[in-house]
Enzyme design. Structure first.
Site, PDB file in Angstrom:
ATOM      1  N   ALA A  72     -49.387 -37.329 -48.995  1.00 13.88           N
ATOM      2  CA  ALA A  72     -48.866 -38.547 -49.610  1.00 13.88           C
ATOM      3  C   ALA A  72     -50.011 -39.471 -49.999  1.00 13.88           C
ATOM      4  CB  ALA A  72     -47.957 -39.263 -48.624  1.00 13.88           C
ATOM      5  N   SER A 107     -46.492 -42.555 -50.996  1.00 11.51           N
ATOM      6  CA  SER A 107     -45.142 -42.224 -50.528  1.00 11.51           C
ATOM      7  C   SER A 107     -45.171 -41.976 -49.013  1.00 11.51           C
ATOM      8  CB  SER A 107     -44.643 -40.979 -51.261  1.00 11.51           C
ATOM      9  OG  SER A 107     -45.323 -39.833 -50.783  1.00 11.51           O
ATOM     10  N   ASP A 135     -47.805 -45.012 -65.930  1.00 13.41           N
ATOM     11  CA  ASP A 135     -47.846 -43.584 -66.156  1.00 13.41           C
ATOM     12  C   ASP A 135     -48.242 -43.332 -67.583  1.00 13.41           C
ATOM     13  OD1 ASP A 135     -47.029 -42.370 -63.704  1.00 13.41           O
ATOM     14  OD2 ASP A 135     -45.140 -43.420 -64.014  1.00 13.41           O
TER      15      ASP A 135
END
Lengths: 500, 500
Positions: free
Chosen positions: B205, B208, B265
């Site tokens: 991770a 997350s 993104d």
């Protein structure tokens, strides 16, 4: 006893400039909760104040698991000292970063959105990574004129605003990149001697070998309070002080550092930066000098013309009278590069010494003339002669000395102890001067932190040089700094000499 | 004795992750030469190795004026320890940054330029500020398909490349954002039991509460050498290991951290990131799962379709067989969020326990079926039944245990000691689940660093809940972490219940 979300402050003395960093031990429970795989940011509160800081992890005994430290600027902002308790909490998303993302994806930002971005930047809520994204998005997606105006207004609003008794307040700004070129103290002396109001708030160098404030500091004090500045301007009509304590357009000071690191110029950002500082300083009439040259900031006449048009549009809306002058940026102006060497040149021009650099004198006269005419004090075409007389009669020097005395006393510049002459390695004509490597060399010799460090530059473009002739001399205040500069010099080229 | 451009190394134990930082005393002559007004970067050499680092200044007695320290990753890279001499020099401009500037101003980059950028990133020549500018420019100016292909190739080339005995090597990737959703270990067990080769290198991770590697580490060892991985795959047809030691597409690991900090993104960057990792890992057939939901990474079907088309175009050129599956991303998949809780769910599905989460089982079967069909092992339409039989017969569980045993032994997950139940404050229907705040809550409770920490989530969208019913339970390994998570929970909403 400490509560669960509290840590004990310990000063470590780490300076990361404006960026707020927090240091926690790897085994601290908050460090464990937040994780350290990404560029984690946290909220830290102390006595009603709250900041946002980036997390760095300590794996040595510098900190215990229940301790926290902060970088210097963050420590100052929270006004905290060793032994006090800080409260830590998770950082919720910062809303204005969604506007930055919106700009990244090509949308026009509103005045309110730009205002919120600038406020968050001034509050320290953006890390350098976020400042970089904002600047890149502005450069990539070109700010519209409406956005430049919105950004300029937001930047003015984010800081203080100065006010003066006079209806007409003049200023000048140079879109940098040229070593030496220290016209400002001469211009202030000339136009104030002739009756204009020019309360000059200057900056210190960021990546250059000297800012006007650094050079002026050699000759007098520049770190004045607002009250002191007002007194000098009221008595003399002008001043040349450091603008930092006035807190004018503080967002600009943060953005400019990241912009230098990226070496990108967002035209919109540049215009907002220049105009917000001037309007916040109370200027009504502004001359913008754009030197154009292969190694200056602006490289082509076309780019200079575009910039001029956009500056004029934005200034018009904001009620600022502006005249943009495009000048030659192919080589340094004056001989000295570095605070003391430039101060020496400024004095030589003001004192009308025979060896004074004539290019520096002419440029100062040109810009003074433009200011006299833009302000309406002189009719178009009459400015130059008026400026020349004020300078050559000694009136300007007299005014300069009075300004220095009132700022805290005048002192003569002193030159550096360690020097190294660079000689021409062939006979020929100087065909190119690299402003960038030249400025960098002066900087690495210690300027401006070591005020007498820098480069004394003896040749001009298209002049003939003989093999063995000294073309410039590096000045430094310590052996270590001279050696560091010479190591750099061994790898670069500053002057191109074409052999006949 | 030290030469003028040398400083003595002193370890301080400061970890700034991948970013190389140097620490010098404010009065050090090199610090004075370089200045510290901008984000200064310097070259540092030691025994033939050279790195570029950002300068931080120490104003306390942590360092003497002739000493230098480095952040942890920089220290490792130079392989230096306290008392050794480092040579410092001025950093000349990094050429590939001019390509980044070119991209900022909207130009298409060539394969060679992208290659040089990626090489410099992997060498640590970019600070986070530069990584941020590169990512922002890619997002702002949309990479062309040609650029995405060039970037993918450059990223593959920058790291190692794995090779396998089998002609067909399958893999799956999920364009994240969904808590739980730990299908990978189940899929590997199913398809390897049926004879496919699936050498799964997973990530830990970053922001997350768990990566596949974190969850798998609860059950067995994941930190294997390349030799060990090869042995497991040769014996079992597959593995689930941490990909970090394999050094696949290392540029991606650096970019992704800054991307998370920016929360942007760039589609092109995302595709290059995913495909470069898979191709470097030796995959020939890949299923890409795109969960779509309001709080998932991809929010609309339209965005998912665009992404699918671009992935297919790039994969085709690079010779990778790919099938993109768009799935429901409105809520978590499975009940547990956090390494141990997810591992418990994975085992429940593999063991066909009656209380096993059926959504997790169904999604694992769906993706397994796609892999079986894409690889050509099963005819279109036959994959699901084959996968279901492999799972329900216990074949998959048997394969999973063998893989774990060969990776270093199987162990049962253990749950956390500190727990806090969250109850519905009214009776009604669950109309919304916020994946983002839910994941953040599990993370702040300590996951994945504390493996048994996280959230056990008991309700699904559109289900009825009664006032006082436990809707989820927070798990933590320490009081401090539980308290830190609860402080966050007090400020956010995770579940929307509409009263009847």
């Amino acid at each position: 006893m400490a509560k669960l979300n509290q840590l004990v402050y310990k000063e470590l003395g780490i300076d990361t400039q404006h960026e707020y960093n927090a240091y926690m031990h790897r085994s601290c429970h908050i460090c464990n909760s937040e994780g350290f795989e990404a560029l984690t940011r946290i909220r830290i509160s102390h006595k009603g104040k709250t900041i946002v800081a980036s997390l760095n992890v300590i794996s040595s005994a510098l900190l215990q698991t229940d301790e926290i430290s902060l970088s210097h600027s963050a420590e100052q902002s929270l006004d905290v000292s060793t032994g006090q308790m800080l409260t830590i909490s998770h950082l919720s998303p910062i809303r204005s970063l969604s506007y930055v993302r919106s700009k990244i994806f090509g949308n026009e930002l509103s005045d309110e959105q730009l205002g919120e971005i600038i406020d968050d930047i001034v509050s320290g809520h953006y890390s350098n990574v976020h400042l970089s994204a904002f600047l890149t998005a502005c450069a990539s997606n070109q700010l519209t004129t409406k956005e430049i105006i919105g950004l300029t207004k937001a930047m003015i609003k984010s800081g203080k605003r100065m006010q003066w008794m006079s209806d007409i307040v003049v200023d000048k700004h140079c879109i940098g990149g040229l070593p030496g070129n220290r016209t400002t103290p001469i211009i202030v002396a000339i136009v104030c001697a002739l009756g204009l109001t020019m309360p000059k708030t200057s900056s210190r160098a960021i990546t250059s070998p000297a800012g006007t404030a650094d050079t002026m500091e050699v000759l007098t004090q520049v770190d004045l309070t607002l009250k002191q500045i007002t007194k000098v301007v009221s008595d003399q009509g002008g001043c040349v002080v450091w603008g930092g304590s006035a807190n004018l357009s503080p967002a600009d000071d943060l953005l400019i550092k990241v912009e230098k690191a990226l070496d990108i110029d967002s035209e919109g950002q540049l215009i907002a930066s220049v105009l917000s500082k001037k309007i916040a300083a109370g200027s009504t009439h502004l001359i913008v000098d754009i030197p154009v040259g292969e190694t200056a900031k602006i490289r082509t006449l076309q780019a200079a013309q575009n910039l001029r048009r956009e500056v004029e549009k934005v200034a018009l809306v904001l009620g600022l009278h502006v005249d943009v002058v495009v000048t030659d940026g192919a080589q340094p102006v004056g001989r000295g590069i570095g605070p003391c060497l430039e101060a020496r040149d400024v004095l030589a021009v003001l004192r009308n010494e025979t060896e004074a650099p004539s290019d520096l004198k002419e440029k100062a006269l040109l810009l003074s003339a433009k200011l006299l005419e833009l302000s309406g004090l002189e009719n178009p075409g009459d400015g130059y002669e008026k400026a020349r007389k004020a300078l050559e009669s000694g009136m300007a020097y007299d005014k300069f000395i009075r300004i220095c005395q009132e700022q805290g006393g005048f002192r003569e510049p002193e030159l550096a102890e360690y020097r190294h002459k660079i000689k021409a390695d062939c006979t020929g004509t100087v065909t190119k001067v690299n402003n960038r490597t030249l400025a960098k060399l002066a900087k690495l010799a210690g300027a401006p932190n070591a005020p007498s460090a820098g480069v004394d530059f003896f040749v001009t473009l298209n002049s003939e040089v003989k093999k063995g002739q000294t073309i410039f001399e590096i000045h430094a205040e310590s052996k270590g700094e001279l050696s560091y500069a010479l190591e750099y010099y061994s790898k670069i080229e500053i002057i191109t000499i074409e052999q006949c």
